[in-house]
Scaffold this motif. Structure first.
Motif, PDB file in Angstrom:
ATOM      1  N   HIS A  65       8.500 -15.294 -28.055  1.00  0.00           N
ATOM      2  CA  HIS A  65       8.500 -14.330 -26.957  1.00  0.00           C
ATOM      3  C   HIS A  65       7.498 -13.201 -27.169  1.00  0.00           C
ATOM      4  O   HIS A  65       7.434 -12.270 -26.355  1.00  0.00           O
ATOM      5  CB  HIS A  65       9.905 -13.733 -26.794  1.00  0.00           C
ATOM      6  CG  HIS A  65      10.942 -14.721 -26.385  1.00  0.00           C
ATOM      7  ND1 HIS A  65      11.504 -15.623 -27.275  1.00  0.00           N
ATOM      8  CD2 HIS A  65      11.502 -14.982 -25.184  1.00  0.00           C
ATOM      9  CE1 HIS A  65      12.379 -16.381 -26.627  1.00  0.00           C
ATOM     10  NE2 HIS A  65      12.403 -16.006 -25.365  1.00  0.00           N
ATOM     11  N   HIS A  66       6.721 -13.287 -28.224  1.00  0.00           N
ATOM     12  CA  HIS A  66       5.803 -12.195 -28.578  1.00  0.00           C
ATOM     13  C   HIS A  66       4.425 -12.726 -28.948  1.00  0.00           C
ATOM     14  O   HIS A  66       3.778 -12.224 -29.872  1.00  0.00           O
ATOM     15  CB  HIS A  66       6.383 -11.383 -29.740  1.00  0.00           C
ATOM     16  CG  HIS A  66       7.712 -10.765 -29.436  1.00  0.00           C
ATOM     17  ND1 HIS A  66       7.850  -9.590 -28.723  1.00  0.00           N
ATOM     18  CD2 HIS A  66       8.978 -11.188 -29.733  1.00  0.00           C
ATOM     19  CE1 HIS A  66       9.137  -9.292 -28.606  1.00  0.00           C
ATOM     20  NE2 HIS A  66       9.840 -10.238 -29.202  1.00  0.00           N
ATOM     21  N   THR A  67       3.964 -13.730 -28.217  1.00  0.00           N
ATOM     22  CA  THR A  67       2.672 -14.340 -28.524  1.00  0.00           C
ATOM     23  C   THR A  67       1.549 -13.839 -27.631  1.00  0.00           C
ATOM     24  O   THR A  67       0.388 -14.173 -27.858  1.00  0.00           O
ATOM     25  CB  THR A  67       2.750 -15.873 -28.378  1.00  0.00           C
ATOM     26  OG1 THR A  67       2.959 -16.203 -27.000  1.00  0.00           O
ATOM     27  CG2 THR A  67       3.865 -16.454 -29.231  1.00  0.00           C
ATOM     28  N   ALA A 113       7.033 -12.589 -20.617  1.00  0.00           N
ATOM     29  CA  ALA A 113       7.160 -13.221 -21.937  1.00  0.00           C
ATOM     30  C   ALA A 113       7.682 -14.646 -21.865  1.00  0.00           C
ATOM     31  O   ALA A 113       7.421 -15.444 -22.780  1.00  0.00           O
ATOM     32  CB  ALA A 113       8.091 -12.395 -22.826  1.00  0.00           C
ATOM     33  N   PRO A 152      11.377  -8.390 -23.843  1.00  0.00           N
ATOM     34  CA  PRO A 152      10.666  -9.503 -23.215  1.00  0.00           C
ATOM     35  C   PRO A 152      11.297  -9.861 -21.870  1.00  0.00           C
ATOM     36  O   PRO A 152      12.524  -9.999 -21.769  1.00  0.00           O
ATOM     37  CB  PRO A 152      10.839 -10.636 -24.230  1.00  0.00           C
ATOM     38  CG  PRO A 152      11.048  -9.941 -25.543  1.00  0.00           C
ATOM     39  CD  PRO A 152      11.825  -8.714 -25.209  1.00  0.00           C
TER      40      PRO A 152
END
Length: 264
Positions: free
Chosen positions: A12-14, A216, A195
């Protein structure tokens, strides 16, 4: 945090949306895994309908556990849609989350919409989130608010208010299905400190457009289940009329191989 849960959180943090296909049985989840999808969700409508049960009626607790057990061997990170937790009691919701986590599930989707068309009080929904996080801290809790889905008047401020409460209760992500346009999605991203998950809408923003907005996660929800059901009816009509099947369906052998896609 255990390795699989940490991997799911990281997706969720790419900087680009996690496209999450939603499965309703082993074959659909195995097919997504075979296509290279690292994470798979379940669709509450598909799971309920496949079992002859209503969606959003707290009727599928056993089916969710059964499906999680069936999918535990697949090489995917699994998140399960538990509707509103299949209970009003936060402790019972936490028990379900812990049972799923013990089967290798890395996340749950929990919603504040009710089958009667009303919304849970935000305090109750937040208490469910808090109970789950207290019981299974590593689990990714995606808190869904159905403000647009259920037609709340002036939904944006109510959505942001609920999102803050769920986030303060420990939610790891916020899911807002049916956000109507790019401007609204941008306002949600700006106003939610977590997100943001949206539902793919045919004809709506593309994945690239949603990435630019800061989304996200993008879920397919019940779409793939409904498309599969529609394709089955189209194929049946083609058989009856003598028309060719378009597109060509997966082969018998190909489907048979899906049951061998489990990891050892």
């Amino acid at each position: 945090m255990n390795e699989r849960c940490a991997a799911f959180h990281a997706l969720h943090h790419t900087g680009r949306p996690l496209l999450l296909p939603n499965a309703w049985d082993h074959a659909s989840a195995a097919a997504y895994a075979a296509r290279g999808y690292r994470a798979v969700g379940t669709t509450s409508l598909g799971v309920a309908a496949a079992a002859g049960l209503p969606d959003a009626a707290a009727a599928t607790r056993a089916e969710n556990v059964r499906l999680a057990r069936a999918l535990r061997g697949l090489p995917v990170l699994l998140t399960v849609d538990v509707e509103a937790g299949c209970a009003d009691d936060p402790a019972a919701v936490a028990d379900l989350a812990a049972e799923l986590a013990a089967l290798g599930v890395v996340g749950i989707n929990i919603e504040d919409g009710r089958g009667d068309g009303a919304l849970d009080p935000p305090e109750l929904a937040a208490a469910k989130v808090a109970a789950v996080k207290a019981a299974v801290p590593d689990l990714f809790v995606n808190a869904r608010t159905d403000t647009w889905w259920l037609g709340v008047p002036d939904p944006l401020p109510e959505t942001l208010r609920r999102a803050r409460q769920y986030r303060n209760a420990g939610a790891d992500g916020i899911f807002v299905p049916q956000a109507p346009d790019a401007g609204t999605i941008a306002a949600l991203v700006a106003g939610i400190d977590a997100p943001l998950n949206v539902l793919h809408q045919p004809g709506g923003p593309t994945l690239d457009e949603l990435r630019a907005l800061g989304v996200a996660r993008v879920s397919t929800g019940s779409l793939l289940f409904r498309v599969a059901l529609g394709a089955a009816l189209d194929a049946l009509d083609a058989v009856r009329s003598g028309a060719a099947l378009h597109p060509e369906p997966p082969s018998y052998a190909g489907v048979q191989r899906l049951s061998g896609e489990s990891r050892p």
